[in-house]
Design a protein around this motif. Structure first.
Motif, PDB file in Angstrom:
ATOM      1  N   PHE B 160       0.856  -1.195   0.000  1.00  0.00           N
ATOM      2  CA  PHE B 160       0.000   0.000   0.000  1.00  0.00           C
ATOM      3  C   PHE B 160       0.888   1.239   0.000  1.00  0.00           C
ATOM      4  CE2 PHE B 160       0.888  -1.143   4.363  1.00  0.00           C
ATOM      5  CZ  PHE B 160       1.162   0.067   4.980  1.00  0.00           C
ATOM      6  N   VAL B 161       0.283   2.388  -0.222  1.00  0.00           N
ATOM      7  CA  VAL B 161       1.011   3.659  -0.179  1.00  0.00           C
ATOM      8  C   VAL B 161       0.678   4.345   1.148  1.00  0.00           C
ATOM      9  CG1 VAL B 161       1.350   5.907  -1.282  1.00  0.00           C
ATOM     10  CG2 VAL B 161       0.922   3.874  -2.686  1.00  0.00           C
ATOM     11  N   PRO B 162       1.671   4.571   2.005  1.00  0.00           N
ATOM     12  CA  PRO B 162       1.385   5.191   3.304  1.00  0.00           C
ATOM     13  C   PRO B 162       0.723   6.567   3.142  1.00  0.00           C
ATOM     14  CG  PRO B 162       3.597   4.274   3.298  1.00  0.00           C
ATOM     15  CD  PRO B 162       3.093   4.205   1.877  1.00  0.00           C
ATOM     16  N   GLU B 163      -0.091   6.925   4.137  1.00  0.00           N
ATOM     17  CA  GLU B 163      -0.890   8.149   4.072  1.00  0.00           C
ATOM     18  C   GLU B 163      -0.064   9.409   3.801  1.00  0.00           C
ATOM     19  OE1 GLU B 163      -1.274   5.810   6.376  1.00  0.00           O
ATOM     20  OE2 GLU B 163      -3.315   5.100   6.074  1.00  0.00           O
ATOM     21  N   PRO B 164       1.054   9.637   4.495  1.00  0.00           N
ATOM     22  CA  PRO B 164       1.773  10.897   4.224  1.00  0.00           C
ATOM     23  C   PRO B 164       2.243  11.002   2.772  1.00  0.00           C
ATOM     24  CG  PRO B 164       2.541   9.884   6.276  1.00  0.00           C
ATOM     25  CD  PRO B 164       1.666   8.878   5.600  1.00  0.00           C
ATOM     26  N   LEU B 165       2.664   9.882   2.204  1.00  0.00           N
ATOM     27  CA  LEU B 165       3.075   9.900   0.802  1.00  0.00           C
ATOM     28  C   LEU B 165       1.870  10.144  -0.108  1.00  0.00           C
ATOM     29  CD1 LEU B 165       5.152   9.537  -1.435  1.00  0.00           C
ATOM     30  CD2 LEU B 165       5.040   7.063  -1.091  1.00  0.00           C
TER      31      LEU B 165
END
Lengths: 305, 305
Positions: B160-165
């Motif tokens: 998954f793509v972490p939230e901050p990114l």
């Protein structure tokens, strides 16, 4: 050994990795001892009785016949300041007249004083239209960022709402009012409950919140009841982790109408260094499942009774 | 004394408080020494030549006639794992065969090996459709979260793509391609530039990025040039801060089409404990303006020449 697991916090939206196997890794480098006892110097303390003239003038105090029991003063080395380019207020709440360094040395009545002071200062800043949000927090032990041992909290009143809080405020229902998984409950009292959250960033992290839906801490009436619960869970934390360094932070609704926000304290030990992965990704690796942490903390409460 | 200031990072959206007066506050509690030298135990090292059998089987290596120069192996104590509930890959990049603990002990050629290995492992994971994003990072010194001294980086490939990114990816223009304020430039080479960012979370934080717009690190050709620049700025950091503990993290575009993303390294010393205010609010207090940090780092480079 339990397998690793991703969890996304329904309140903050943050993803964590629960990875119990990480606890087995060898530690060649010597790390700082993350404890808050035996760290008190014998030197001069600017927060002790007799040093009142060393702090800026008092903003609030609780007194009895013996003198002051708690004092709130402006931070002498403020991060934000009404006269600086970073407008705001930075206050220090000196929590006791004794030179205590461990919160569990405080009596229940002293804990209640802390929450009374939080309420009064939050009400004060709520009346100032320039202030949008207020952070109240406590650093216990050098590893948690404390610079002075004498027990104190800090308050920072800001003219804006920080981004992470803005994200929580966008929720359209309360994520705390659907009940709590009993495997993650640590302790409770008639109006409050202490839980290990579903997706904690830190090992043995606990949240303390009112059972009824309440957006703002400053509406609290039951300070004595909260004091007893907080002392109970911090005593359990000291037993399980041998007086760890920790932070507590109060999350309460900012200025405005946020009916779905539910105030909470977050209490999180600072057992290990946050490393490159967490800083880079925002995803935290936690090597203790909250269900296990809650069980150990509950057991510590039972053993203490 | 410069007044405090709020700054909002145009890249990450994070707000920081630059508060030089905080540096004057007294420190009664003894804090861990945030340095990475003199922390090497004399004991057995699982990353040294001769211990190859103690790591899981090699995924990638750079070799010359003398043997291996760099090895990439699965992390023996992984946070994420293809066989666990937290699917992913967690790798260790052993950066040199010598038992070095300080990155500036590496030659430029060894630095170049690191960046070659980053590129190769990123290309490997880019070919795996189950992987959405990859974090590459390095912890130098115990205070930065390192558990072993022998120089190494880590790579975590996530589904998954972490939230901050995700938040950075929402940008509709590149915030790096408008030029750099010369007062915050530390060093540059034909294709790369090292700057202190406008709104750094940490004192002496530096970002290293390509001058041309490039979303993905793995397209890099000039590894030797980047190596020389990185060694130059880390040597300056060691001079100014006496071999601080630090992290570096690589931010590169995740799977998908993100034309406005511009890759960067963030390098940030770990001089002080992150405290309750930062954890609670997400707002970081930094007591060194980046313009001052850049000037000191530039001066250190000049002194070393």
């Amino acid at each position: 050994m339990t397998s690793s697991e991703y969890r996304r916090c329904p309140v903050t939206g943050r993803t964590v990795v629960l990875a119990p196997r990480r606890a087995e890794r060898p530690m060649e480098l010597r790390h700082a001892e993350p404890h808050h006892r035996n760290r008190v110097s014998g030197g001069h303390c600017p927060f002790c009785p007799g040093s009142e003239a060393e702090t800026p003038p008092e903003l609030f105090a609780i007194r009895d016949e013996a003198g002051w029991q708690l004092r709130v003063v402006p931070n002498k080395f403020p991060a934000v300041d009404p006269k600086s380019g970073a407008f705001g207020f930075h206050e220090v709440l000196i929590e006791c007249s004794e030179h205590f360094a461990s919160p569990t040395d405080l009596s229940n009545a002293q804990f209640a004083n802390i929450f009374t002071a939080y309420r009064e200062r939050l009400l004060h800043h709520a009346a100032d239209p320039r202030i949008a949000s207020v952070s109240v927090f406590k650093n216990v032990g050098a590893e948690a960022g404390a610079s002075l041992a004498h027990l104190h909290s800090q308050l920072v009143a800001l003219p804006f709402v920080p981004e992470p809080l803005q994200q929580e405020l966008a929720a359209t229902d309360c994520r705390h009012c659907g009940g709590h998984d009993p495997t993650r409950v640590v302790a409770e009292s008639p109006h409050f409950i202490a839980v290990c959250p579903y997706a904690p960033r830190f090992a043995y992290e606990m949240w303390v919140l009112p059972k009824d839906h309440r957006p703002r801490f400053e509406t609290i009436c039951e300070v004595e009841e909260l004091a007893a619960l907080m002392k109970q869970i911090l005593t359990a934390l000291d037993r399980v982790l041998n007086f760890p360094a920790y932070n507590w932070v109060l999350h309460t609704a900012p200025r405005g109408d946020f009916p779905y926000f539910h105030w909470r304290f977050e209490v999180f030990p600072r057992l290990s260094r946050v490393a490159g992965f967490e800083w880079g990704s925002g995803v935290f690796i936690n090597d203790v499942f909250p269900e296990r942490a809650a069980r150990e903390l509950r057991d510590a409460i039972l053993r203490g009774q």
